[in-house]
Design an enzyme around this catalytic site. Structure first.
Site, short mmCIF file in Angstrom:
data_model
loop_
_atom_site.label_atom_id
_atom_site.label_comp_id
_atom_site.label_asym_id
_atom_site.label_seq_id
_atom_site.Cartn_x
_atom_site.Cartn_y
_atom_site.Cartn_z
N HIS A 1 18.43 31.83 56.94
CA HIS A 1 17.81 32.70 57.93
C HIS A 1 17.00 31.88 58.93
O HIS A 1 15.85 31.50 58.69
CB HIS A 1 16.90 33.72 57.21
CG HIS A 1 16.40 34.84 58.09
ND1 HIS A 1 16.48 36.16 57.73
CD2 HIS A 1 15.82 34.82 59.30
CE1 HIS A 1 15.96 36.91 58.68
NE2 HIS A 1 15.54 36.12 59.66
N HIS B 1 16.71 31.59 63.38
CA HIS B 1 17.17 32.10 64.68
C HIS B 1 17.31 30.95 65.66
O HIS B 1 16.35 30.20 65.87
CB HIS B 1 16.16 33.12 65.24
CG HIS B 1 16.09 34.40 64.44
ND1 HIS B 1 16.69 35.57 64.84
CD2 HIS B 1 15.50 34.67 63.25
CE1 HIS B 1 16.45 36.52 63.94
NE2 HIS B 1 15.73 36.01 62.96
N GLU C 1 10.67 44.22 56.51
CA GLU C 1 9.75 43.27 57.13
C GLU C 1 8.70 44.07 57.92
O GLU C 1 7.56 44.21 57.50
CB GLU C 1 10.51 42.31 58.05
CG GLU C 1 9.62 41.34 58.81
CD GLU C 1 10.36 40.67 59.97
OE1 GLU C 1 11.37 41.20 60.45
OE2 GLU C 1 9.87 39.60 60.41
N ASP D 1 13.01 31.30 59.48
CA ASP D 1 13.00 32.35 60.50
C ASP D 1 12.98 31.70 61.89
O ASP D 1 14.03 31.54 62.49
CB ASP D 1 11.84 33.33 60.31
CG ASP D 1 12.16 34.73 60.83
OD1 ASP D 1 13.34 34.99 61.14
OD2 ASP D 1 11.25 35.56 60.91
#
Ligand SMILES: O=c1[nH]cnc2c1ncn2[C@@H]1O[C@H](CO)[C@@H](O)[C@H]1O
Ligand SMILES: [Zn+2]
Length: 388
Positions: free
Chosen positions: A23, A25, A215, A304
Site C-alpha cells: 500500500h 501511493h 480508515e 501509504d
C-alpha cells in the site's frame, strides 16, 4: 538515530531486511526536489514552497491535520506535477529506485489514472508512462545493487464516477504491469457499494482488488467492502478494532465481522504513520497493529504516502520496533504476510518467500555469529535454539 535496545534490530538491519510493500501511493511518494523541478519545467506556480527541504516539511505538516479530508488536500500539488508522460515516467522510476534502496523487494504501487489527464494524456498513455517508469526504476535499482519488482494498482476515486472504466483499464493491462484495482479518496459519505458494478466486473474477470476501508469511516465500510464488494484485501482496515473488546481481565472478544476478517485471513494493509496524521490512532504504541498482530490477524506494514508522512518502509518498521519491541522474526512474519497477500501469481509469491525473503532474514539473524570480538549471545534467536 535511535539507540536500539539489545536484541532488537538496528536501523541498519531494518534497512537491509527484505521488505514487501502493498500500500503505497505513487502521487504520495514523490521526492520533494522532483516536485520542484517539474513545477519549474511545466510552469505550475501553485507550490507553497520552492525549496525542496521546506516543501518536504510543508507536506508533512499540512498532512498532519487530524482528518483524512484535509490530509487529501495536499495531493493537489503532487497531481499537478504528474500530467505529462515524462513527469509520470520520472516519478515512477524514482519511486522504484527509492523503494529498492530502502530494501523493498516487492511493491504494489497505486495511483488514480483519472487524476493525470489534465495535460491531454489518455488513460492508456498514463498507464504506459507509469509502467515505463517502473521498468526503468527496476533497472536502475539493479545497477545500484538492489533488486525490486514493482506492480501497479489502478485506483478509482470513490467520489467520482469512473470506477467501471478504471476497472476495465486494470483488466486490459493485467498482463502488462498492472496487478489489481483499488478505490481511494474520502471515505465518509462514499461507501464502497457506490462502485459495485466495477467490483462485480472484476470478479467476473477473475481479477484482484483491494478497497480503502475502515480508515476515515468504521465497521460499515469494512463490512460493505468485504460482504458486498468482495475485496481481496482491506486498505488500512484499522477500525476493525471497533469490533474487538478487551475485558478488564485482558480477555479479548471478537465480534462477527472481526472474526470473519481473522478466520478468512483477510489481509490488512496497515499504515501506522498515515493513521497518526489522520487521527485514526494517537501514537504508535496505541496503534491497533499491536493487538491485531498478537491476535494473529493477517497484518501487513505499509507506507501509504512517503512524502506526506516523511516515511519509508524502514521508518515504519523502526517505529514499530520502538513501540512493540518487534524482532527480526516479527519483521519476517509481517513480510511473509504481505508476500502471501500480493496480487501476483502464487508460484511467484512462493518463490519470493522461499528464495528471497526467508534467506534474507536468515542471513541477518546469523549476523551475531560474526560480530567482531565474538558472538553476542543476546542476539541468538529462539528459533536457532529450537532447531536442535
Ligand atoms: O490513506 C488514504 N486514504 C484514502 N485515499 C488516499 C489515501 N492516500 C492517498 N489517497 C488518495 O488516493 C489517490 C490516488 O493515489 C490520491 O490522489 C489521494 O487522493
Ligand atoms: Zn492509501
Amino acid at each position: 538515530m535511535r539507540t536500539p535496545k539489545p536484541g532488537l534490530p538496528t536501523r541498519e538491519q531494518i534497512v537491509h531486511a527484505p521488505k514487501v510493500l502493498l500500500h503505497d501511493h505513487l502521487d504520495g511518494g514523490l521526492r520533494p526536489g522532483t516536485v520542484v523541478d517539474i513545477a519549474l519545467a511545466t510552469g505550475y506556480d501553485g507550490l507553497p514552497e520552492t525549496d525542496p527541504d521546506k516543501l518536504g516539511a510543508w507536506f508533512r505538516e499540512a498532512a498532519d491535520s487530524g482528518s483524512l479530508e484535509r490530509y487529501l488536500e495536499t495531493f493537489a500539488h503532487t497531481c499537478a506535477v504528474m500530467q505529462t508522460r515524462e513527469a509520470l515516467t520520472r516519478v515512477a522510476a524514482e519511486c522504484a529506485e527509492d523503494l529498492a534502496a530502502d530494501g523493498v523487494v516487492y511493491a504494489e504501487v497505486r495511483y488514480a489514472p483519472e487524476q493525470h489527464l489534465e495535460g491531454g494524456l489518455t488513460l492508456q498513455e498514463v498507464v504506459e508512462a507509469v509502467n515505463d517508469g517502473f521498468r526503468e526504476g527496476e533497472h536502475r535499482a539493479r545497477a545500484a545493487g538492489n533488486r525490486i519488482r514493482v506492480g501497479a494498482l489502478l485506483t478509482a476515486m470513490r467520489h467520482a464516477a469512473r470506477s467501471q472504466e478504471i476497472a476495465e483499464l486494470a483488466n486490459d493491462y493485467r498482463d502488462s504491469g498492472v496487478v489489481g484495482f483499488d478505490i481511494a479518496g474520502a471515505e465518509a459519505g462514499y461507501p464502497p457499494t457506490r462502485h459495485l458494478d466495477a467490483f462485480d466486473y472484476l470478479k467476473r474477470e477473475n481479477n484482484h482488488f483491494t478497497i480503502h476501508a475502515g480508515e476515515g469511516f468504521g465497521l460499515p465500510s469494512i463490512w460493505q467492502a468485504l460482504q458486498w464488494c468482495g475485496a481481496d484485501r482491506l486498505g488500512h482496515g484499522v477500525r476493525i478494532i471497533d469490533d474487538i473488546t478487551q475485558g478488564p481481565d485482558g480477555q479479548v472478544t471478537l465480534g462477527r465481522l472481526a472474526s470473519y476478517v481473522r478466520d478468512k485471513r483477510v489481509p490488512l494493509e496497515m499504515c501506522p504513520s498515515s493513521n497518526l496524521q489522520t487521527g485514526v490512532a494517537a501514537s504508535y504504541a496505541e496503534h491497533p497493529i499491536g493487538l491485531l498482530r498478537r491476535l494473529h490477524f493477517r497484518v501487513t506494514v505499509n507506507t501509504d504516502n512517503r512524502l506526506m508522512s516523511g516515511t519509508s518502509m524502514s521508518a515504519e518498521f523502526a517505529h514499530l520496533v520502538d513501540a512493540f519491541d518487534y524482532t527480526l522474526d516479527d519483521m519476517q512474519w509481517f513480510t511473509v504476510n504481505a508476500m502471501k497477500s500480493a496480487f501476483i501469481p502464487f508460484d511467484e509469491r512462493l518463490a519470493m518467500i522461499n528464495e528471497v525473503i526467508k534467506p534474507g532474514y536468515a542471513e541477518l539473524k546469523a549476523e551475531w555469529l560474526f560480530a567482531p570480538g565474538g558472538a553476542l549471545p543476546h542476539l541468538a534467536s529462539g528459533s536457532v535454539l529450537e532447531a536442535g
